[in-house]
Motif scaffolding. Sequence first.
Motif, mmCIF file in Angstrom:
data_model
loop_
_atom_site.group_PDB
_atom_site.id
_atom_site.type_symbol
_atom_site.label_atom_id
_atom_site.label_comp_id
_atom_site.label_asym_id
_atom_site.label_seq_id
_atom_site.Cartn_x
_atom_site.Cartn_y
_atom_site.Cartn_z
ATOM 1 N N PHE A 1 95.541 46.156 156.341
ATOM 2 C CA PHE A 1 95.257 45.197 157.415
ATOM 3 C C PHE A 1 96.472 44.356 157.812
ATOM 4 C CE2 PHE A 1 91.189 45.850 155.184
ATOM 5 C CZ PHE A 1 90.462 46.404 156.242
ATOM 6 N N ASN A 2 97.585 44.555 157.126
ATOM 7 C CA ASN A 2 98.817 43.813 157.401
ATOM 8 C C ASN A 2 98.589 42.296 157.392
ATOM 9 O OD1 ASN A 2 101.569 43.731 157.800
ATOM 10 N ND2 ASN A 2 101.396 43.694 160.028
ATOM 11 N N SER A 3 97.742 41.856 156.459
ATOM 12 C CA SER A 3 97.415 40.433 156.354
ATOM 13 C C SER A 3 97.197 40.076 154.883
ATOM 14 C CB SER A 3 96.152 40.143 157.173
ATOM 15 O OG SER A 3 95.828 38.791 157.077
ATOM 16 N N LYS B 1 97.384 34.783 150.920
ATOM 17 C CA LYS B 1 98.469 33.835 150.638
ATOM 18 C C LYS B 1 98.504 33.402 149.173
ATOM 19 C CE LYS B 1 98.605 31.788 155.280
ATOM 20 N NZ LYS B 1 99.374 32.754 155.915
ATOM 21 N N MET C 1 94.735 44.390 151.599
ATOM 22 C CA MET C 1 94.939 43.501 152.744
ATOM 23 C C MET C 1 96.351 43.635 153.318
ATOM 24 S SD MET C 1 92.079 42.012 153.308
ATOM 25 C CE MET C 1 92.543 40.706 154.429
ATOM 26 N N ARG C 2 97.317 43.776 152.449
ATOM 27 C CA ARG C 2 98.714 43.857 152.898
ATOM 28 C C ARG C 2 99.010 45.179 153.594
ATOM 29 N NH1 ARG C 2 103.402 41.292 151.503
ATOM 30 N NH2 ARG C 2 102.327 40.166 149.858
ATOM 31 N N ASN D 1 94.657 42.203 147.455
ATOM 32 C CA ASN D 1 95.880 41.856 148.171
ATOM 33 C C ASN D 1 96.635 43.098 148.638
ATOM 34 O OD1 ASN D 1 97.672 39.885 149.238
ATOM 35 N ND2 ASN D 1 99.083 40.330 147.558
#
Length: 168
Positions: free
Chosen positions: A40-42, A45, A36-37, A33
Motif C-alpha cells: 500500500f506504500n503507506s 509510523k 503496508m509499506r 508494516n
Amino acid sequence: MDTFFKVRKVTDKILQAAIIILFLVMFGVTTVNVVMRFIFNSPLKFAVELGRYTFAGIVYLGSIFVMRDDGHIGLDIIVDALPGKLSVIVKNFSRVLVLCYLALFCFESTRMVMGNWANRSSTMQVPMSVVYLVMVIGSLGMFIEELLLLLGKQQKSTANAEDMGGGM
C-alpha cells in the motif's frame, strides 16, 4: 513444594506470557508494516519504534532464563580446565563480579526510569520510563538468578517444553 519454588513457578509463567505477548506484538506489527509499506506504500509510523521496544523486552526478560541455566557467554573451557578447587574459586569470583555489574546496572537503570517520566518516545509518545522499566526487571531477575547460582540453590529452568504447554 516449598514457597520458593511456588513463587518461581508463578513468576516463570508471568515472564513466559510476557515474552510470548511481546513476540506476538513484534511479529504482528512488523508483518503488518511490511504489507503496508510494500503493497500500500503507506508504512505504519510507529512500527519500527514498537518493534524495537518489544525486541528489547524479549531480550531482557529472556536473559533471566538464560542466567538461570548458566547459559550466558563465558570462558567455561578455560575455567573447567583448571584444577578442581581453583576452578570453583574462579567460577565463584566471576559470579561475584557479575553480581556487582548487575547491581550497578539495576541501580543505574532504576535511575533512568525515575528520571525519564517526562521524556516521551519520538513516535508513540510513550513515557521512556515505561520503556526503560524492562531493564530494571531484567537486571533484577538476572541478579537473583546469579545469586542463587553462587549460593548453589539453583535448579534448572522450569521454562521447558512441558511448562510451555508442549509436554510431548
